[in-house]
Design a protein around this motif. Structure first.
Motif, short mmCIF file in Angstrom:
data_model
loop_
_atom_site.label_atom_id
_atom_site.label_comp_id
_atom_site.label_asym_id
_atom_site.label_seq_id
_atom_site.Cartn_x
_atom_site.Cartn_y
_atom_site.Cartn_z
N MET A 1 -12.33 19.81 2.51
CA MET A 1 -12.12 18.34 2.15
C MET A 1 -13.12 17.39 2.55
N GLU A 2 -13.67 16.56 1.84
CA GLU A 2 -14.74 15.65 2.38
C GLU A 2 -13.67 14.30 3.01
N ALA A 3 -14.32 13.53 3.86
CA ALA A 3 -13.61 12.64 4.35
C ALA A 3 -13.03 11.36 3.44
N LEU A 4 -13.96 11.26 2.32
CA LEU A 4 -13.89 10.46 1.31
C LEU A 4 -13.50 11.03 -0.04
N VAL A 5 -12.50 10.71 -0.83
CA VAL A 5 -12.45 11.34 -2.25
C VAL A 5 -12.51 10.20 -3.17
N THR A 6 -12.92 10.60 -4.48
CA THR A 6 -12.81 9.54 -5.66
C THR A 6 -11.47 9.58 -6.35
N PRO A 7 -11.27 8.64 -7.07
CA PRO A 7 -10.13 8.45 -7.89
C PRO A 7 -10.06 9.78 -8.85
N GLN A 8 -11.27 10.35 -9.37
CA GLN A 8 -11.38 11.33 -10.26
C GLN A 8 -11.08 12.58 -9.55
N TRP A 9 -11.34 12.63 -8.21
CA TRP A 9 -11.09 14.07 -7.45
C TRP A 9 -9.66 14.09 -7.25
N LEU A 10 -9.04 12.86 -6.98
CA LEU A 10 -7.47 12.81 -6.77
C LEU A 10 -6.48 12.95 -7.85
N ALA A 11 -7.02 12.62 -9.14
CA ALA A 11 -6.63 12.81 -10.24
C ALA A 11 -6.46 14.15 -10.74
N ASP A 12 -7.56 15.01 -10.27
CA ASP A 12 -7.57 16.33 -10.65
C ASP A 12 -6.77 17.00 -9.96
N ALA A 13 -6.42 16.49 -8.52
CA ALA A 13 -5.45 17.49 -7.65
C ALA A 13 -4.24 16.96 -7.69
N LEU A 14 -3.66 15.95 -8.64
CA LEU A 14 -2.42 15.68 -8.46
C LEU A 14 -1.49 16.89 -8.84
#
Length: 278
Positions: A1-14
């Protein structure tokens, strides 16, 4: 996992069982804002509230100091974080306080990532939010203190002679120079001698996202800081200094944080203080 994630990355992982989202919003006491109340009014679905005021050493006269390992593990576990979880941190605070929670986790050997742009970007992009208090199921998390991440007053004072580490202060230029007087009783104005000054706000774009690594490096170089050499980050009370530590992490260089920062150094009768520009 990268040190910074985007809202899209987080939305996909919810919804992933190993994903833990922590809201680490924190405000200065005189702002009139209540971080927990704002969390309960709106937060990212599934998030728990990482209370920087509560996850701290209550026995210290200094604010928000790092707690011991037992307390940190107990309180982090109460937020539902288990060993091996993927942890995403965010905030909705002007001081970008998720970096403080990130540093605390790293100080106990736990990796985490930040949501780039924080809660403001999440909302701006029309992402879903939840309301109400969080009720995570308690978990067990292993911690391993890493003293290389932390500096004490004595270590910083010894460094004034050894010059083994560079000091970088994240406060505003007016506070750094002493032009703006400190409001805390008994606290001198100015900065630790030899420190460079890079205000924490300089590391972010206008929309609250982190600047490109090349721009981050330039910020340090413009102030004479060599990112390849060891750095101690400092600020007012150890909160915004974590922005400097995270910026150096993005550049591939670990740094330490002086947890007591100016509230400790500036109040101590025997520490040297400097005023004016670096």
């Amino acid at each position: 996992m990268e040190a910074l994630v985007t809202p899209q990355w987080l939305a996909d992982a919810l919804g992933a069982s190993d994903l833990k989202i922590l809201d680490a919003t924190w405000f200065l006491p005189d702002t009139g804002r209540n971080a927990r109340a704002e969390f309960e009014a709106a937060h990212i679905p599934g998030a728990a509230f990482f209370d920087i005021n509560a996850i701290a050493d209550a026995s210290s006269p200094l604010p928000t100091m790092l707690p011991d390992a037992e307390q940190f593990a107990r309180q982090l576990g109460a937020l539902g974080v288990a060993t091996g979880d993927r942890i995403i941190l965010y905030d909705n605070a002007p001081h970008h306080t998720a970096t403080r929670a990130w540093w605390m986790l790293r100080a106990f050997g736990i990796d985490a990532a930040l949501l780039d742009g924080g809660f403001a970007r999440w909302v701006r992009e029309g992402r879903p939010v939840e309301t109400g208090p969080a009720t995570p199921a308690a978990a067990i998390v292993a911690v391993e203190p890493n003293p290389l991440r932390i500096r004490s007053l004595d270590q910083v004072r010894a460094n004034l002679t050894a010059h083994a580490e560079q000091l970088v202060d994240a406060r505003s230029p007016a506070r750094f120079t002493g032009e703006e007087k400190e409001t805390r009783p008994g606290l001198a104005s100015g900065h630790i001698p030899g420190a460079a000054n890079i205000p924490y706000s300089a590391f972010f774009n206008a929309d609250g996202t982190w600047k490109h690594p090349a721009s981050l490096r330039q910020l340090f170089e413009d102030e004479g800081v060599e990112v390849e050499r060891p750095v101690i980050a400092t600020c007012g009370s150890g909160i915004s200094a974590a922005v400097i530590v995270f910026a150096l992490h993005l550049l591939g260089h670990p740094a330490a944080l002086y947890d007591g920062s100016w509230v400790e150094w500036g109040a101590h009768p025997d520490t040297p203080k400097a005023t004016g520009a670096a």
